[in-house]
Write an enzyme that holds these catalytic residues in place. Structure first.
Site, PDB file in Angstrom:
ATOM      1  N   HIS A  32       0.770   4.920  10.666  1.00 33.37           N
ATOM      2  CA  HIS A  32       1.874   4.341  11.427  1.00 33.37           C
ATOM      3  C   HIS A  32       2.940   3.680  10.559  1.00 33.37           C
ATOM      4  O   HIS A  32       4.103   3.623  10.964  1.00 33.37           O
ATOM      5  CB  HIS A  32       1.356   3.302  12.420  1.00 33.37           C
ATOM      6  CG  HIS A  32       0.691   3.910  13.604  1.00 33.37           C
ATOM      7  ND1 HIS A  32       0.216   3.138  14.647  1.00 33.37           N
ATOM      8  CD2 HIS A  32       0.406   5.196  13.924  1.00 33.37           C
ATOM      9  CE1 HIS A  32      -0.324   3.929  15.561  1.00 33.37           C
ATOM     10  NE2 HIS A  32      -0.225   5.190  15.141  1.00 33.37           N
ATOM     11  N   CYS A  51      -5.789  -8.863  -5.693  1.00 33.19           N
ATOM     12  CA  CYS A  51      -5.921 -10.237  -6.176  1.00 33.19           C
ATOM     13  C   CYS A  51      -7.151 -10.821  -5.481  1.00 33.19           C
ATOM     14  O   CYS A  51      -7.894 -10.089  -4.834  1.00 33.19           O
ATOM     15  CB  CYS A  51      -4.652 -11.064  -5.938  1.00 33.19           C
ATOM     16  SG  CYS A  51      -4.266 -11.475  -4.223  1.00 33.19           S
TER      17      CYS A  51
END
Length: 143
Positions: free
Chosen positions: A100, A67
Site C-alpha cells: 500500500h 536501531c
C-alpha cells in the site's frame, strides 16, 4: 546481477544487521553495508543520511535500517523526501508497507524484534510489489 540492497544500523542494531546481511545473501540479493562496523556507540541519524545518499545516487534499489527500537532511525530516514521508510514489526506490517505504501526502506528494532521475525519481515518486504491503483495518488503526495 543481483539486486543491491543497502543496509545500515547504529550500535543498537549491529547484531541484527549482521544476521540480516547473511539473510540477504541467502535470498539472492547483494548487501551493501553502510555501517556501523561494531557495537561502539554511534548516532543513528548519520546512518539514515548515508542510506538517503546511497538510494538517491542509485547505488542500491532499496534499504534496511536498524536501531535499538527502529523508531529513531525511521524518523531520521523519513526526513528525506525520496525515502519512504516503514518501521515494521511483523509479516503484515512489512507486507502493507510495500503493498500500500511503496516503502523503499524497511526499518527494524534490534532490541525489539527477534531475528526470526526480522528475517520474515525482510523476505516479505523484498518479495512484495506495490499495488499502485488507488494508493498511487496517496504515495505521490508523500514527496
Amino acid at each position: 546481477m543481483a539486486e543491491k540492497i543497502a543496509i545500515a544500523s547504529d550500535h543498537g542494531g549491529f547484531d541484527l544487521k549482521t544476521q540480516l546481511k547473511q539473510e540477504l545473501e541467502r535470498l539472492g540479493f547483494e548487501p551493501l553495508d553502510l555501517g556501523t562496523d561494531g557495537p561502539a556507540s554511534v548516532d543513528y541519524p548519520d546512518f539514515a543520511v548515508k542510506m538517503a545518499q546511497t538510494l538517491k545516487a542509485g547505488d542500491a534499489t532499496r534499504g534496511v535500517l536498524i536501531c535499538g527500537s527502529g523508531i529513531g532511525i525511521s524518523i531520521a530516514a523519513n526526513r528525506h523526501t525520496h525515502i519512504r521508510a516503514a518501521l515494521c514489526h511483523d509479516h503484515l506490517t512489512a507486507y502493507l508497507a510495500r503493498w500500500h505504501n511503496n516503502a523503499n526502506v524497511l526499518c527494524l528494532g534490534g532490541r525489539t524484534t527477534g531475528p526470526d521475525v526480522a528475517k520474515d519481515c525482510l523476505q516479505v518486504f523484498l518479495g512484495t510489489d506495490f499495488e499502485g491503483g488507488r494508493h498511487q495518488n496517496r504515495v505521490a503526495k508523500l514527496g
